[in-house]
Design a protein around this motif. Structure first.
Motif, mmCIF file in Angstrom:
data_model
loop_
_atom_site.group_PDB
_atom_site.id
_atom_site.type_symbol
_atom_site.label_atom_id
_atom_site.label_comp_id
_atom_site.label_asym_id
_atom_site.label_seq_id
_atom_site.Cartn_x
_atom_site.Cartn_y
_atom_site.Cartn_z
ATOM 1 N N ILE A 272 -38.565 45.308 -28.731
ATOM 2 C CA ILE A 272 -39.221 45.562 -27.448
ATOM 3 C C ILE A 272 -39.119 47.053 -27.155
ATOM 4 O O ILE A 272 -38.065 47.662 -27.352
ATOM 5 C CB ILE A 272 -38.587 44.721 -26.315
ATOM 6 C CG1 ILE A 272 -39.356 44.916 -25.001
ATOM 7 C CG2 ILE A 272 -37.109 45.032 -26.145
ATOM 8 C CD1 ILE A 272 -38.917 43.951 -23.897
ATOM 9 N N SER A 273 -40.206 47.643 -26.715
ATOM 10 C CA SER A 273 -40.209 49.070 -26.426
ATOM 11 C C SER A 273 -39.458 49.344 -25.131
ATOM 12 O O SER A 273 -39.241 48.446 -24.306
ATOM 13 C CB SER A 273 -41.645 49.588 -26.321
ATOM 14 O OG SER A 273 -42.289 49.047 -25.181
ATOM 15 N N LEU A 274 -39.069 50.584 -24.945
ATOM 16 C CA LEU A 274 -38.339 50.961 -23.730
ATOM 17 C C LEU A 274 -39.167 50.699 -22.484
ATOM 18 O O LEU A 274 -38.654 50.157 -21.496
ATOM 19 C CB LEU A 274 -37.958 52.448 -23.807
ATOM 20 C CG LEU A 274 -37.261 53.021 -22.563
ATOM 21 C CD1 LEU A 274 -35.962 52.297 -22.284
ATOM 22 C CD2 LEU A 274 -37.022 54.524 -22.734
ATOM 23 N N ASP A 275 -40.458 51.046 -22.519
ATOM 24 C CA ASP A 275 -41.307 50.833 -21.346
ATOM 25 C C ASP A 275 -41.442 49.349 -21.011
ATOM 26 O O ASP A 275 -41.363 48.960 -19.835
ATOM 27 C CB ASP A 275 -42.691 51.452 -21.577
ATOM 28 C CG ASP A 275 -42.646 52.972 -21.591
ATOM 29 O OD1 ASP A 275 -41.701 53.545 -21.012
ATOM 30 O OD2 ASP A 275 -43.553 53.590 -22.180
ATOM 31 N N CYS A 276 -41.646 48.512 -22.037
ATOM 32 C CA CYS A 276 -41.749 47.066 -21.796
ATOM 33 C C CYS A 276 -40.429 46.500 -21.281
ATOM 34 O O CYS A 276 -40.416 45.599 -20.428
ATOM 35 C CB CYS A 276 -42.164 46.345 -23.076
ATOM 36 S SG CYS A 276 -43.869 46.664 -23.583
ATOM 37 N N GLN B 150 -39.920 44.598 -17.731
ATOM 38 C CA GLN B 150 -39.336 43.263 -17.652
ATOM 39 C C GLN B 150 -38.154 43.222 -16.693
ATOM 40 O O GLN B 150 -38.088 42.344 -15.820
ATOM 41 C CB GLN B 150 -38.881 42.799 -19.033
ATOM 42 C CG GLN B 150 -38.356 41.368 -19.033
ATOM 43 C CD GLN B 150 -37.814 40.934 -20.374
ATOM 44 O OE1 GLN B 150 -36.998 41.629 -20.974
ATOM 45 N NE2 GLN B 150 -38.266 39.782 -20.855
ATOM 46 N N LEU B 151 -37.215 44.148 -16.839
ATOM 47 C CA LEU B 151 -36.048 44.115 -15.952
ATOM 48 C C LEU B 151 -36.432 44.409 -14.499
ATOM 49 O O LEU B 151 -35.800 43.903 -13.571
ATOM 50 C CB LEU B 151 -34.972 45.076 -16.443
ATOM 51 C CG LEU B 151 -35.195 46.591 -16.393
ATOM 52 C CD1 LEU B 151 -34.799 47.180 -15.046
ATOM 53 C CD2 LEU B 151 -34.378 47.282 -17.494
ATOM 54 N N PHE B 152 -37.498 45.206 -14.305
ATOM 55 C CA PHE B 152 -37.967 45.480 -12.945
ATOM 56 C C PHE B 152 -38.429 44.197 -12.265
ATOM 57 O O PHE B 152 -38.036 43.905 -11.132
ATOM 58 C CB PHE B 152 -39.105 46.499 -12.983
ATOM 59 C CG PHE B 152 -39.766 46.729 -11.653
ATOM 60 C CD1 PHE B 152 -39.172 47.551 -10.709
ATOM 61 C CD2 PHE B 152 -40.970 46.121 -11.331
ATOM 62 C CE1 PHE B 152 -39.767 47.756 -9.458
ATOM 63 C CE2 PHE B 152 -41.569 46.327 -10.095
ATOM 64 C CZ PHE B 152 -40.965 47.148 -9.160
#
Length: 312
Positions: free
Chosen positions: A94-98, A102-104
């Motif tokens: 999973i990329s950092l942006d994704c 998700q955590l947001f």
């Protein structure tokens, strides 16, 4: 993928391990995840449909319940599909942006649900302590403003975490022992000072979920005092029954979460896969059981469900 800078290797893609230590059991573990997700989608969607379509249910309690059902769908969808992709297809990257996205949504929706439960406790307080003023206090305009306020609080408090994570350099590793992205778990693999992340996360937790739970407890103490002063036993029983569903949902929401937090903070001897499974229960159980609880214990909703599903 990684990029190199003066600090060494900077990771931009991470690996979610799923349930660490139980990788060979992922296919079996995926079954309750999948069944819970499908059931929660169907149950909460049916609940929203019934409340919106039946004008007799356009009351404050049911409108707040509709918001809760919508939040349940967002919460489970933010987490479960990613977990199933890991279990079924080993789609661990999973990329950092994704990961941040998700955590947001996971954290903000969790806070949104906590806010809705607080408002539902306030709704029961007004209904029992001020029954004659109930409809004049909780008008549709007020309900809409409350919903917007909870939404802004939930997503506004989590929004700064995006920038707190973006400033970090991830060079300790790219392995995340979880089924989904988590703020502190992600921050721990950075090589920068994460004190601000820890303290801000603590502030968000105390000012939202913990504060909400304290206010809910206080509201129910006041409600119980008012109920036991009602002279009629039938009226007292009816008042307690109207709170039964909400109390069950509160216990279901806060119970696993509190136990999971205590396990992470103090359960140093608890195995990692047990902690991950406990955290997963926090996201699986409420969306799955909330519509069932309200469907069983609330006669108006139960009757409408039977009418929709079994009446030609």
């Amino acid at each position: 993928m990684t990029t190199r800078n003066h600090t060494g290797v900077r990771h931009t893609v991470f690996r979610l391990l799923g349930i660490p230590g139980l990788e060979d059991q992922h296919m079996w573990i995926s079954i309750p995840f999948f069944v819970s997700y499908v059931t929660s989608l169907l149950g909460n969607s049916l609940l929203i449909f019934i409340i919106l379509m039946k004008r007799s249910l356009h009351e404050p309690m049911y409108l707040f319940l509709c918001m809760l059902a919508g939040a349940d769908i967002v919460l489970s969808t933010s987490m479960v599909p990613q977990a199933l992709a890991i279990f079924w297809f080993r789609a661990e990257e999973i990329s950092l942006d994704c990961c941040i996205i998700q955590l947001f949504f996971i954290h903000s929706t969790f806070i949104f649900e906590s806010g809705i439960l607080l408002v539902m406790a306030f709704d029961r307080y007004i209904a029992i302590c001020y029954p004659l003023r109930y409809t004049t206090i909780l008008t549709n305009s007020v309900i809409g403003k409350i919903g917007v306020t909870i939404f802004l609080r939930s997503y506004g408090t989590i929004f700064p975490i995006i920038f707190l994570i973006k400033r970090l350099t991830f060079c300790k590793g790219n392995i995340l022992p979880n089924t989904c992205c988590n703020h502190i778990v992600l921050a721990k693999v950075s090589c920068d000072d994460i004190s601000v992340n820890i303290w801000y996360g603590f502030f968000v937790l105390m000012s939202t979920v913990v504060l909400d739970s304290v206010l809910i407890f206080i509201s129910y103490v006041v409600i119980l005092c008012a109920v036991f002063h009602i002279p009629s036993q039938n009226a007292r029983h009816k008042a307690l029954n109207t709170c039964g569903s909400h109390v069950c949902v509160i216990i279901l929401f806060y119970g696993p979460g509190i136990f999971s937090v205590l396990a992470q903070r103090f359960g140093h001897h608890i195995l990692p896969h047990v902690q991950v499974l406990l955290a997963s229960v926090c996201f699986l159980a409420p969306p799955l059981l909330n519509p069932i609880i309200y469907g069983v214990k609330t006669k108006q909703i139960r009757d409408q469900v039977v009418h929709v599903l079994f009446t030609k």
